[in-house]
Design a protein around this motif. Structure first.
Motif, short mmCIF file in Angstrom:
data_model
loop_
_atom_site.label_atom_id
_atom_site.label_comp_id
_atom_site.label_asym_id
_atom_site.label_seq_id
_atom_site.Cartn_x
_atom_site.Cartn_y
_atom_site.Cartn_z
N ILE A 80 -19.87 88.04 -121.46
CA ILE A 80 -21.28 88.29 -121.80
C ILE A 80 -21.44 88.12 -123.30
CG2 ILE A 80 -23.18 89.96 -121.77
CD1 ILE A 80 -21.78 91.40 -119.49
N ASP A 81 -22.50 87.47 -123.71
CA ASP A 81 -22.87 87.53 -125.13
C ASP A 81 -24.36 87.83 -125.25
OD1 ASP A 81 -24.47 85.06 -125.89
OD2 ASP A 81 -22.70 84.06 -125.13
N VAL A 82 -24.68 88.65 -126.22
CA VAL A 82 -26.04 89.15 -126.43
C VAL A 82 -26.46 88.84 -127.85
CG1 VAL A 82 -27.53 91.19 -126.42
CG2 VAL A 82 -25.65 91.01 -124.77
N GLN A 83 -27.72 88.46 -128.01
CA GLN A 83 -28.24 88.12 -129.33
C GLN A 83 -29.67 88.63 -129.46
OE1 GLN A 83 -29.87 84.03 -130.98
NE2 GLN A 83 -27.63 83.95 -131.00
N VAL A 84 -29.99 89.15 -130.64
CA VAL A 84 -31.37 89.52 -130.99
C VAL A 84 -31.70 88.81 -132.30
CG1 VAL A 84 -32.96 91.38 -131.57
CG2 VAL A 84 -31.16 91.77 -129.88
N ARG A 85 -32.89 88.19 -132.38
CA ARG A 85 -33.22 87.43 -133.58
C ARG A 85 -34.71 87.54 -133.92
NH1 ARG A 85 -33.03 81.01 -131.67
NH2 ARG A 85 -35.12 80.95 -130.75
N TYR A 86 -34.98 87.34 -135.19
CA TYR A 86 -36.35 87.24 -135.70
C TYR A 86 -36.62 85.76 -135.97
CZ TYR A 86 -40.09 87.24 -139.20
OH TYR A 86 -41.23 86.98 -139.91
N ASP A 87 -37.73 85.25 -135.42
CA ASP A 87 -38.06 83.82 -135.50
C ASP A 87 -39.38 83.67 -136.26
OD1 ASP A 87 -38.67 81.18 -135.14
OD2 ASP A 87 -38.73 81.22 -132.95
N ASN A 88 -39.27 83.09 -137.46
CA ASN A 88 -40.45 82.82 -138.28
C ASN A 88 -40.63 81.32 -138.37
OD1 ASN A 88 -41.15 82.04 -141.42
ND2 ASN A 88 -42.49 83.65 -140.61
N ARG A 89 -41.72 80.81 -137.77
CA ARG A 89 -41.95 79.37 -137.72
C ARG A 89 -43.33 79.06 -138.31
NH1 ARG A 89 -41.02 76.15 -132.13
NH2 ARG A 89 -39.37 77.74 -132.06
N SER A 90 -43.41 77.96 -139.05
CA SER A 90 -44.64 77.65 -139.78
C SER A 90 -45.80 77.27 -138.87
CB SER A 90 -44.38 76.50 -140.77
OG SER A 90 -43.93 75.34 -140.09
N ASN A 91 -45.52 76.83 -137.65
CA ASN A 91 -46.59 76.36 -136.77
C ASN A 91 -46.87 77.30 -135.60
OD1 ASN A 91 -44.23 75.87 -135.44
ND2 ASN A 91 -44.74 73.77 -134.82
N ARG A 92 -46.39 78.57 -135.68
CA ARG A 92 -46.70 79.53 -134.62
C ARG A 92 -46.51 80.94 -135.16
NH1 ARG A 92 -42.85 78.59 -129.73
NH2 ARG A 92 -44.15 80.27 -128.94
N ASP A 93 -46.93 81.93 -134.38
CA ASP A 93 -46.78 83.33 -134.79
C ASP A 93 -45.32 83.74 -134.82
OD1 ASP A 93 -49.52 83.55 -134.92
OD2 ASP A 93 -49.73 84.35 -132.88
N ASP A 94 -45.01 84.73 -135.66
CA ASP A 94 -43.65 85.27 -135.72
C ASP A 94 -43.29 85.92 -134.39
OD1 ASP A 94 -43.87 84.45 -138.29
OD2 ASP A 94 -43.63 86.43 -139.21
N ARG A 95 -41.98 85.88 -134.06
CA ARG A 95 -41.52 86.45 -132.80
C ARG A 95 -40.21 87.20 -133.03
NH1 ARG A 95 -41.23 81.35 -128.83
NH2 ARG A 95 -39.85 80.68 -130.53
#
Length: 297
Positions: free
Chosen positions: A22-37
Motif C-alpha cells: 500500500i502507498d498513500v499520498q496527500v498533496r496540495y495542488d496549485n494550478r494556474s488554470n483552475r482552483d487550488d485543490r
C-alpha cells in the motif's frame, strides 16, 4: 502454441501465499488554470502466489481517469476507488508472461511511457535474448480510459507494442520500440547514461509515424547530500507536438502540449517512515505547484 503450454502448466503449492503493498499520498495542488485543490491517493497492490512461477496480481487505486489516481477532498464526485488491473503472471527462466488486465509497463516507467496507474487488456511476453538484452511484446485493447470499466472486456484490439531494451555497459542503456495505440502509430527511442552511481541522464524521442508529430524529453535524476541529508531530484524538459494524439494524454499527470519542464525534489522526513515531495511543472502558459507527504506500507 507456446503461450497455451505456459498457461496450462500450473503447478500449485499446497498453501497459496497472500501478500500486498500500500502507498498513500496527500498533496496540495496549485494550478494556474483552475482552483487550488487538496488531494489524496491510495494505491493497493494485492497478490496471491500459487507457486514459484505462478501468481495472481491486482491493482486497486483512487482516481477517475487512466492518467489520474488522485481524489479531491470536499468534492462528492471525486471519490473513486476502482480495480484497474487483474492478471496472471507466469515467471519464466528468462522472462515472464502476463495475461489479463495488465500494467502499462514491464519494469521502470519512462517519462514518455504510459501512466503507471493505467492498464491494458491483453497479453505481455518478455524474454531475455542475451544477458542484459530483453524483447517485449504486448497486444490487447486500450479503447476505454474509465477506471470503473477497466475490467469490462472489449471485443476490439487496438494496442500493439514491440520493444527491445539493452544494457550496453554499466553507464549506457537503450530502448527501441514501435507502438500502435488507439489508431496512432509510433516509434520510440530512449538512451540512458549513468554519469555516476547517483546521477542518470535520459533522452527520449517518440515519433508519430502516421502524422509527422513528435515528443522529446531530456532529463536527469540524481541524489544529493546536503549536510548529511539526502535529497532525490528529478528534472526534465519536454516538447509535445499539438497534434501528437491521444498517446500524450495517457502519460503521467498530463498538462498539455507544447514546451514544458518539471523539477521534482523529495526527501525523508525522519518520522513514521514519511517522505515529503514538491514539484513545479510548466507547460506553455500553464503552471503547477505540488507539495505533499507520502508513505509506503
Amino acid at each position: 502454441m507456446y503461450i497455451c503450454i505456459v498457461l496450462t502448466s500450473w503447478p500449485l503449492q499446497s498453501n497459496p501465499v497472500y501478500d500486498h503493498r500500500i502507498d498513500v499520498q496527500v498533496r496540495y495542488d496549485n494550478r494556474s488554470n483552475r482552483d487550488d485543490r487538496v488531494q489524496y491517493r491510495v494505491r493497493y497492490y494485492p497478490q496471491i502466489t500459487f507457486s514459484d512461477k505462478w501468481s495472481l496480481n491486482s491493482f486497486i487505486v483512487t482516481g477517475d481517469d487512466f492518467a489520474s489516481s488522485h481524489n479531491t477532498f470536499g468534492e462528492s464526485d471525486s471519490q473513486e476507488f476502482a480495480v484497474r488491473r487483474l492478471y496472471l503472471r507466469r515467471t519464466l527462466q528468462q522472462g515472464k508472461v502476463e495475461l489479463g488486465v495488465i500494467p502499462t509497463y514491464k519494469g521502470r516507467v519512462s517519462a514518455t511511457g504510459l501512466s503507471k496507474d493505467g492498464w491494458i487488456q491483453g497479453l505481455r511476453y518478455v524474454t531475455s535474448v542475451r544477458p542484459g538484452h530483453q524483447l517485449e511484446f504486448v497486444a490487447g485493447s486500450l479503447n476505454d480510459t474509465d477506471p470503473n470499466r477497466a475490467l469490462s472486456l472489449k471485443d476490439s484490439s487496438d494496442y500493439f507494442e514491440l520493444e527491445y531494451s539493452a544494457s550496453l555497459t554499466k553507464q549506457h542503456a537503450v530502448e527501441f520500440g514501435i507502438e500502435r495505440i488507439t489508431a496512432g502509430n509510433y516509434a520510440r527511442a530512449e538512451w540512458r547514461y549513468s554519469s555516476s552511481d547517483t546521477q542518470t541522464w535520459n533522452f527520449e524521442y517518440v515519433r508519430r509515424l502516421d502524422d509527422a508529430q513528435n515528443k522529446v524529453v531530456v532529463g536527469t535524476e540524481t541524489e544529493v547530500a546536503i549536510n548529511g541529508y539526502n535529497l532525490d531530484i528529478y528534472a526534465y524538459y519536454a516538447y509535445v507536438s499539438e497534434e501528437f494524439g491521444f498517446r500524450a494524454e495517457l502519460t503521467e499527470d498530463y498538462l498539455g502540449t507544447g514546451h514544458g519542464g518539471s523539477l521534482a525534489i523529495s526527501g525523508d522526513i525522519g518520522l513514521a517512515d514519511l517522505d515529503w515531495f514538491s514539484r513545479i511543472d510548466v507547460v506553455d502558459s500553464t503552471k503547477r505547484l505540488l507539495v505533499g507527504l507520502k508513505r509506503k506500507f
